[in-house]
Scaffold this active site. Structure first.
Site, PDB file in Angstrom:
ATOM      1  N   PRO A  99      -2.790   6.035   3.990  1.00 35.33           N
ATOM      2  CG  PRO A  99      -4.538   5.572   5.467  1.00 35.33           C
ATOM      3  CD  PRO A  99      -4.121   5.403   4.044  1.00 35.33           C
ATOM      4  CG  ASN A 100      -0.979   7.075   9.396  1.00 38.02           C
ATOM      5  OD1 ASN A 100      -0.937   8.263   9.686  1.00 38.02           O
ATOM      6  ND2 ASN A 100      -2.012   6.306   9.681  1.00 38.02           N
ATOM      7  NE  ARG A 130       2.067   4.115  11.410  1.00 36.21           N
ATOM      8  CZ  ARG A 130       1.408   3.276  10.649  1.00 36.21           C
ATOM      9  NH1 ARG A 130       1.693   3.179   9.375  1.00 36.21           N
ATOM     10  NH2 ARG A 130       0.462   2.529  11.158  1.00 36.21           N
ATOM     11  CE1 TYR A 159       3.531  -0.836   8.694  1.00 37.60           C
ATOM     12  CE2 TYR A 159       3.774   0.368  10.749  1.00 37.60           C
ATOM     13  CZ  TYR A 159       3.014  -0.392   9.897  1.00 37.60           C
ATOM     14  OH  TYR A 159       1.719  -0.716  10.231  1.00 37.60           O
ATOM     15  CG  ASN A 192       0.764  -0.360   1.844  1.00 41.88           C
ATOM     16  OD1 ASN A 192      -0.255  -0.444   2.526  1.00 41.88           O
ATOM     17  ND2 ASN A 192       1.979  -0.572   2.329  1.00 41.88           N
ATOM     18  CB  ALA A 251      -5.644   1.908   8.383  1.00 42.70           C
ATOM     19  CD  GLU A 291      -4.567  -5.341  -0.270  1.00 39.01           C
ATOM     20  OE1 GLU A 291      -5.587  -4.747  -0.680  1.00 39.01           O
ATOM     21  OE2 GLU A 291      -4.595  -6.206   0.610  1.00 39.01           O
ATOM     22  CG  HIS A 303      -0.594  -5.165   3.212  1.00 37.71           C
ATOM     23  ND1 HIS A 303      -1.235  -3.986   3.518  1.00 37.71           N
ATOM     24  CD2 HIS A 303      -1.462  -5.894   2.473  1.00 37.71           C
ATOM     25  CE1 HIS A 303      -2.438  -4.012   2.988  1.00 37.71           C
ATOM     26  NE2 HIS A 303      -2.597  -5.149   2.340  1.00 37.71           N
ATOM     27  NE  ARG A 330       0.983  -5.185  12.441  1.00 32.90           N
ATOM     28  CZ  ARG A 330       0.988  -3.902  12.140  1.00 32.90           C
ATOM     29  NH1 ARG A 330       1.151  -3.505  10.898  1.00 32.90           N
ATOM     30  NH2 ARG A 330       0.834  -2.982  13.067  1.00 32.90           N
TER      31      ARG A 330
END
Length: 140
Positions: free
Chosen positions: A10-11, A18, A23, A72, A75, A96, A98, A105
């Site tokens: 998502p996103n 964004r 990012y 990725n 969330a 995975e 990121h 974070r």
């Protein structure tokens, strides 16, 4: 020829727009073209969805056929036991990725329930993390 599937959650369709301070300013579609040029001898596929079930369906679809999956989950990384179970259920190895350093974070982002079933986690390398993941599949 190896086949590697990139799956973004998502996103991530909003990369370049964004929160560019976190990012970056580059869209994933543009970056994906760069990856295809860097790895001309690999069949690279790209998929993005904002829906958890669609991510699971894609893992099921390619998880017995492809040589590697770069995921990725965004969330979903932090709470989707359903995606974690899908990774565990398939044969194709998953790395995975990121873009930001999830360990630097917010506290909730420091936990990766999906990463527990992955062969590796690459965090905080920006978009270059995808390239690093692909290179790991080439070594193995």
């Amino acid at each position: 020829m190896k086949t590697i599937q990139i799956i973004n959650g998502p996103n991530l369709n909003l990369l370049g727009i964004r929160e560019p301070e976190i990012y970056g300013r580059q869209s994933f579609e543009y970056f994906f073209d760069t990856l295809k040029h860097q790895f001309p001898n690999i069949s690279l596929q790209y998929y993005q969805s904002n829906h958890e079930g669609d991510v699971i369906d894609k893992l099921h679809e390619v998880g017995f056929l492809y040589d590697g999956i770069v995921l990725n989950a965004a969330a979903y990384t932090h709470y989707s036991y359903a995606i974690a179970d899908a990774i565990k259920a398939i044969r194709t190895p998953v790395i995975e990725v990121h873009i930001s350093d999830i360990y630097a974070r917010e506290d909730f982002r420091k936990i990766s329930v999906t990463g527990e079933n992955c062969v590796d986690i690459i965090s905080g390398k920006g978009l270059d993390g995808y390239r690093l993941a692909i290179e790991k599949f080439l070594i193995d």
